[in-house]
Each structure stands twice: as structure tokens, then as C-alpha cells.
Design a protein around this motif. Structure first.
Motif, PDB file in Angstrom:
ATOM      1  N   TRP A  60       2.980  -0.609  11.627  1.00  0.00           N
ATOM      2  CA  TRP A  60       1.562  -0.238  11.737  1.00  0.00           C
ATOM      3  C   TRP A  60       1.064  -0.417  13.167  1.00  0.00           C
ATOM      4  O   TRP A  60       0.350   0.440  13.701  1.00  0.00           O
ATOM      5  CB  TRP A  60       0.710  -1.048  10.772  1.00  0.00           C
ATOM      6  N   LEU A  61       1.442  -1.494  13.821  1.00  0.00           N
ATOM      7  CA  LEU A  61       1.016  -1.706  15.205  1.00  0.00           C
ATOM      8  C   LEU A  61       1.547  -0.606  16.121  1.00  0.00           C
ATOM      9  O   LEU A  61       0.880  -0.211  17.083  1.00  0.00           O
ATOM     10  CB  LEU A  61       1.469  -3.080  15.703  1.00  0.00           C
ATOM     11  N   ALA A  62       2.747  -0.104  15.825  1.00  0.00           N
ATOM     12  CA  ALA A  62       3.289   1.001  16.615  1.00  0.00           C
ATOM     13  C   ALA A  62       2.454   2.266  16.418  1.00  0.00           C
ATOM     14  O   ALA A  62       2.196   3.018  17.377  1.00  0.00           O
ATOM     15  CB  ALA A  62       4.740   1.259  16.227  1.00  0.00           C
ATOM     16  N   ILE A  63       2.010   2.523  15.176  1.00  0.00           N
ATOM     17  CA  ILE A  63       1.115   3.649  14.913  1.00  0.00           C
ATOM     18  C   ILE A  63      -0.199   3.458  15.659  1.00  0.00           C
ATOM     19  O   ILE A  63      -0.722   4.370  16.315  1.00  0.00           O
ATOM     20  CB  ILE A  63       0.865   3.798  13.396  1.00  0.00           C
ATOM     21  N   ASP A  87       0.842  -1.191   0.000  1.00  0.00           N
ATOM     22  CA  ASP A  87       0.000   0.000   0.000  1.00  0.00           C
ATOM     23  C   ASP A  87       0.879   1.243   0.000  1.00  0.00           C
ATOM     24  O   ASP A  87       1.959   1.260   0.597  1.00  0.00           O
ATOM     25  CB  ASP A  87      -0.910   0.027   1.231  1.00  0.00           C
ATOM     26  N   ARG A  88       0.391   2.279  -0.666  1.00  0.00           N
ATOM     27  CA  ARG A  88       1.093   3.559  -0.690  1.00  0.00           C
ATOM     28  C   ARG A  88       1.183   4.170   0.703  1.00  0.00           C
ATOM     29  O   ARG A  88       2.179   4.805   1.058  1.00  0.00           O
ATOM     30  CB  ARG A  88       0.363   4.529  -1.626  1.00  0.00           C
ATOM     31  N   LEU A  89       0.144   3.975   1.495  1.00  0.00           N
ATOM     32  CA  LEU A  89       0.095   4.556   2.833  1.00  0.00           C
ATOM     33  C   LEU A  89       0.771   3.637   3.845  1.00  0.00           C
ATOM     34  O   LEU A  89       0.844   2.424   3.638  1.00  0.00           O
ATOM     35  CB  LEU A  89      -1.357   4.796   3.245  1.00  0.00           C
ATOM     36  N   PRO A  90       1.252   4.172   4.955  1.00  0.00           N
ATOM     37  CA  PRO A  90       1.873   3.322   5.972  1.00  0.00           C
ATOM     38  C   PRO A  90       0.860   2.593   6.836  1.00  0.00           C
ATOM     39  O   PRO A  90       1.238   1.794   7.683  1.00  0.00           O
ATOM     40  CB  PRO A  90       2.673   4.330   6.810  1.00  0.00           C
ATOM     41  N   ARG A 118       7.277   8.984  12.801  1.00  0.00           N
ATOM     42  CA  ARG A 118       7.793   9.044  14.163  1.00  0.00           C
ATOM     43  C   ARG A 118       7.244   7.887  15.003  1.00  0.00           C
ATOM     44  O   ARG A 118       7.989   7.237  15.747  1.00  0.00           O
ATOM     45  CB  ARG A 118       7.425  10.385  14.782  1.00  0.00           C
ATOM     46  N   ALA A 119       5.946   7.638  14.876  1.00  0.00           N
ATOM     47  CA  ALA A 119       5.340   6.553  15.644  1.00  0.00           C
ATOM     48  C   ALA A 119       5.855   5.190  15.205  1.00  0.00           C
ATOM     49  O   ALA A 119       6.143   4.326  16.023  1.00  0.00           O
ATOM     50  CB  ALA A 119       3.821   6.604  15.504  1.00  0.00           C
ATOM     51  N   ALA A 120       5.989   4.992  13.880  1.00  0.00           N
ATOM     52  CA  ALA A 120       6.464   3.700  13.372  1.00  0.00           C
ATOM     53  C   ALA A 120       7.884   3.420  13.824  1.00  0.00           C
ATOM     54  O   ALA A 120       8.240   2.277  14.160  1.00  0.00           O
ATOM     55  CB  ALA A 120       6.373   3.669  11.848  1.00  0.00           C
ATOM     56  N   TRP A 163       2.172  12.643   7.558  1.00  0.00           N
ATOM     57  CA  TRP A 163       3.190  11.635   7.286  1.00  0.00           C
ATOM     58  C   TRP A 163       4.266  11.604   8.355  1.00  0.00           C
ATOM     59  O   TRP A 163       4.715  10.532   8.757  1.00  0.00           O
ATOM     60  CB  TRP A 163       3.827  11.921   5.921  1.00  0.00           C
ATOM     61  N   GLU A 164       4.691  12.765   8.831  1.00  0.00           N
ATOM     62  CA  GLU A 164       5.787  12.782   9.792  1.00  0.00           C
ATOM     63  C   GLU A 164       5.371  12.152  11.120  1.00  0.00           C
ATOM     64  O   GLU A 164       6.172  11.462  11.765  1.00  0.00           O
ATOM     65  CB  GLU A 164       6.277  14.218  10.017  1.00  0.00           C
ATOM     66  N   GLU A 165       4.141  12.372  11.541  1.00  0.00           N
ATOM     67  CA  GLU A 165       3.669  11.738  12.774  1.00  0.00           C
ATOM     68  C   GLU A 165       3.648  10.226  12.613  1.00  0.00           C
ATOM     69  O   GLU A 165       3.983   9.474  13.546  1.00  0.00           O
ATOM     70  CB  GLU A 165       2.287  12.270  13.158  1.00  0.00           C
TER      71      GLU A 165
END
Length: 451
Positions: free
Chosen positions: A417-420, A39-42, A447-449, A442-444
């Protein structure tokens, strides 16, 4: 006799169509498979995350079922990889026996009227992206400084948009709306929301539960013109209408002519109105709308009767549309990848070896979330029927990591993704706002990932 090597399948898109495709592939016992969902998105889940209104928490529960698929040992989620930018069809063929495109319908349909591109006019899809926290949509995209808003459309997305505009921030505080977006909604100057439907109440495409929600707004009075829903219960129009349409009409008649309660905002559902022009000096100030009717053949026609409706914000919600993908044929009329039973076909009508499609990219922007399950199963049946040809025609040796070297991609795996997901739950706890609050931008996510 040794077992055959697993079929290696890439699924492009992690919305319901893509995840259901992975589910169908891993549930069957005809062929061993390994599936990469790109996927394009994280973040996964597509329109379940970025299209379902935040106050529809029951529908969002679909994500729990999709999550189980992505946690299957035969499935790998890789976000942050964009087809056509980081990897193309020829590269994918070096790593997979088959590629299934489940990319959805990424843009909106236009009204095609003068003034449509004035500031203050936007696609409802952009507004949905905004309140759902899509990383491509910044918080400054909508500031809600106009008192009058017009939503054009007669489907569930139009109702979602009108409802979010009408609700107070307190009503939305327990949802997953990003905090900066909620702050904008709390400061919203919108007081009047009009929904314009080109046809009548029996032709509207609202589902009954979605329409019913409009009758329970705490922050807005709901108005329906009795004349627009005055349909003979024994007439041919009513007798031939679908059951869902008759249910909708029952709700509308209950609301028609009811006395206002003096709530801060108002929503008016207007039928038999189509925009002819958006007017304004430098930005939208009004909508010129024409009254419509159906002729004897059921075709929409204008009556010549017009009215000018104040509007500092106009959101069109008249359908989604697929977009062409690099290296693939595209049916401009249907806005889909041309296919037979999910097998993508070239200009000569012959199937492209190892190329398949599912979901809206396959059939157009129709159906509900669950429709994608049977749709994906149909595509997978064809893919499995082709298994011998796929193995004979391809011998993928490369790994995805090799393909992405030097591409500029920033892959985000399922652990990322689980970290997000965890960061969003922690944010909700800090803010005292329900189960989760979406990160924005995107930056958030990055950072979370990384954490």
C-alpha cells in the motif's frame, strides 16, 4: 503466572469502521491482541478513499489518523483478500478467535420507478466510485455527453455529485481525481444540473457545510425557487425544525431569486419533487416528476401535479444498503447483519460464537465517519467481555498465509500500500497536480505494489 496468548482477531473491511475497531482493540489493556485487517481492495480506508468527494480535502485528512492505526505493531493490513471468495468463516475460525465484519453497505437503494434501468440512469454510488478512482469502475463508465443531468436525493452524496458535475476541470485539477477521469470531466457536455428532493428544505439531510459549498461554485450559477423556501419563520414547522435544518434554510433563502451571473453551467435545487418515471427511447431523455407535500401526519403524498424534466443522465442518491455475506445471517428489512451490541446472532437469536460486526453492517447506513468510532468501541467492549469464552471455544493454529494457499488471492500488505501511495504522489508531481493523483485500475495498483 504466564501471560495469556494474544486474542487473534480478524477485521473484515479497512474502512473507518474496521480501522476504528482495530484501534479500539489495540488501545485497551484488558487483553493482549493481534489484529489482521483484511480488505478486498489493495488499498485501505474504504469510503474515506472511495466515498469522500475529492474536493473535500479536510475530510480526507481522516486518512492520516487511520494510517497511524494500521502502523501499530499489533495491527497488520492485508489487502487483496475477499471474504466469501478467497476465505470463508470456517477457514477464518482456524486462524482467529474472533472475526469482526465491518463491510459497510456495498450497494444503493433503488427508486422503483419505470425506466430506472434505461441507459443513462445509474446509482450515484457508481458515479462516486468513478470520480474517486475505485478500481472496479473504468474510465469509460461515464462519458458525460448529455447537457441535462438530474440528481435524485436530499443528502450530502447528492450534493457531492451535483457539485462535481457543475465544477470545471480547473477547479478539480488540484484534487486526487485520476487523470483519465479529469480528462472526461474537462470534456463534459453537462450544462444544467437539477437536484430533486422528495421533501422540503427543512426535511433535507444536507449538513450545513456541505450545502454552503454549493453557494461558492465558480463555474455554475445556483438557482433556488423562492416559493419552495418561503417558510414562515414563526410557524410551527420552523419552530420545531432542528437547528441544522434552520441553518440550511437560511442559506437557501439567501440564494433564492438571486440574479444569475452568466456562468457556463447552472445548478437548480428543487424541493417537493419525486420521480414517477424515467422516459426515453433506448436511453433516458427525461424524468416525469410529481409535486409532493406532507399530510397532517407528516407522511409524504403526491399532489397529482406533474412536470417533465429533460435529463440525459439520471443519478439516484437515496441511500446505501448492506448486502448479505456468505455463511452469515442477514436482516433483509434493515439490510444489516442481525446483532445485539455488535454480537452477530443467528435465526434463533443466539449469538454466533466469535462473530461480531461494526459500522454500517451493524447499524445501517447512518451517521458520519466519526460515528464509527463509538460504534466500533461498543463492539470491542462486547468482544473483550467474551474473551474467556473465545479462548475456550477456539484454538486457532493456522496462519493467514496457510488459509490463502490455493485461494487465488493476491495479498497486498501495508508495504505494498505504501508503494501505491508513493506512486500516486510521484504521479501528482509529474502532472503538477497537488499532493497526489490516484492510480486507476487493478493493474496499475499491482504494478505499483510490485515496485
Amino acid at each position: 503466572m504466564s501471560s495469556p496468548e494474544p486474542l487473534r482477531v480478524a477485521v473484515i473491511g479497512s474502512g473507518p469502521a474496521g480501522v476504528y475497531t482495530a484501534d479500539a482493540l489495540t488501545r485497551q489493556e484488558r487483553e493482549p491482541v493481534r489484529v489482521d485487517v483484511l480488505d478486498r481492495l489493495p488499498t485501505p480506508y474504504g469510503l474515506v478513499r472511495y466515498g469522500v468527494a475529492p474536493d473535500h480535502t479536510k475530510i480526507k485528512g481522516v486518512a492520516r489518523a487511520l494510517r497511524r492505526v494500521l502502523e501499530h505493531p499489533g495491527v497488520r493490513f492485508v489487502g487483496g483478500v475477499e471474504y466469501g471468495r478467497h476465505v470463508g468463516l470456517e477457514e477464518l475460525r482456524r486462524a482467529y478467535h474472533a472475526v469482526v465484519f465491518a463491510t459497510g453497505a456495498a450497494t444503493d437503494r433503488r427508486m422503483g420507478v419505470p425506466g430506472e434501468d434505461l441507459p443513462g440512469s445509474a446509482a450515484a454510488t457508481d458515479f462516486v466510485d468513478w470520480y474517486c478512482g475505485h478500481p472496479d469502475s473504468g474510465v469509460e463508465r461515464f462519458l458525460l455527453e448529455a447537457e441535462d443531468a438530474v440528481v435524485v436525493g436530499a443528502g450530502n452524496v447528492a450534493l457531492d455529485v451535483a457539485r462535481i458535475l457543475a465544477k470545471s476541470a480547473d477547479e478539480l485539477r488540484g484534487t486526487d481525481i485520476p487523470q483519465p477521469v479529469l480528462d472526461v470531466l474537462a470534456a463534459s457536455k453537462v450544462r444544467r444540473v437539477r437536484l430533486l428532493a422528495r421533501r422540503g428544505p427543512l426535511q433535507a439531510r444536507f449538513t450545513a457545510p456541505e450545502l454552503r459549498d454549493m453557494g461558492s461554485l465558480d463555474n455554475a450559477d445556483l438557482f433556488v425557487d423562492p416559493a419552495e423556501v418561503d417558510i414562515d419563520p414563526n410557524g410551527e414547522e420552523m419552530l420545531t425544525a432542528a437547528r441544522a435544518a434552520r441553518t440550511n434554510l437560511r442559506y437557501l433563502k439567501e440564494w433564492a431569486g438571486q440574479a444569475p451571473a452568466g456562468r457556463p453551467r447552472e445548478v437548480r435545487l428543487r424541493f417537493w419533487r419525486r420521480p414517477l418515471e424515467l422516459r426515453g427511447a433506448g436511453r433516458v431523455e427525461s424524468v416525469l416528476a410529481e409535486r409532493t407535500r406532507l399530510d397532517a401526519g407528516g407522511r409524504l403524498q403526491g399532489t397529482g401535479e406533474t412536470e417533465e424534466i429533460p435529463a440525459g443522465l439520471v443519478l439516484r442518491s437515496i441511500g446505501y444498503r448492506g448486502v448479505p455475506l456468505p455463511g452469515l445471517p442477514f436482516d433483509e428489512d434493515a439490510a444489516v447483519l442481525p446483532n445485539r451490541d455488535g454480537r452477530v446472532v443467528g435465526p434463533d437469536g443466539a449469538p454466533l460464537p466469535g462473530v461480531y460486526t461494526a459500522g454500517w453492517a451493524k447499524r445501517g447506513a447512518t451517521g458520519v465517519i466519526g460515528t464509527n468510532k463509538s460504534d466500533a468501541a461498543g463492539t470491542v467492549r462486547g468482544l473483550l467481555d467474551d474473551a474467556a469464552e473465545l479462548r475456550a471455544g477456539a484454538d486457532p493454529r493456522a496462519g493467514l498465509e496457510e488459509l490463502l494457499q490455493g485461494s487465488g488471492a493476491e495479498p497486498n500488505d501495508y508495504a505494498g500500500w505504501l508503494a501505491i501511495d508513493e506512486a500516486e504522489a510521484e504521479l501528482a508531481a509529474r502532472l503538477g497536480r497537488g499532493e497526489r493523483v490516484k492510480l486507476l485500475g487493478w493493474e496499475e495498483f499491482r504494478r505499483a505494489a510490485r515496485s
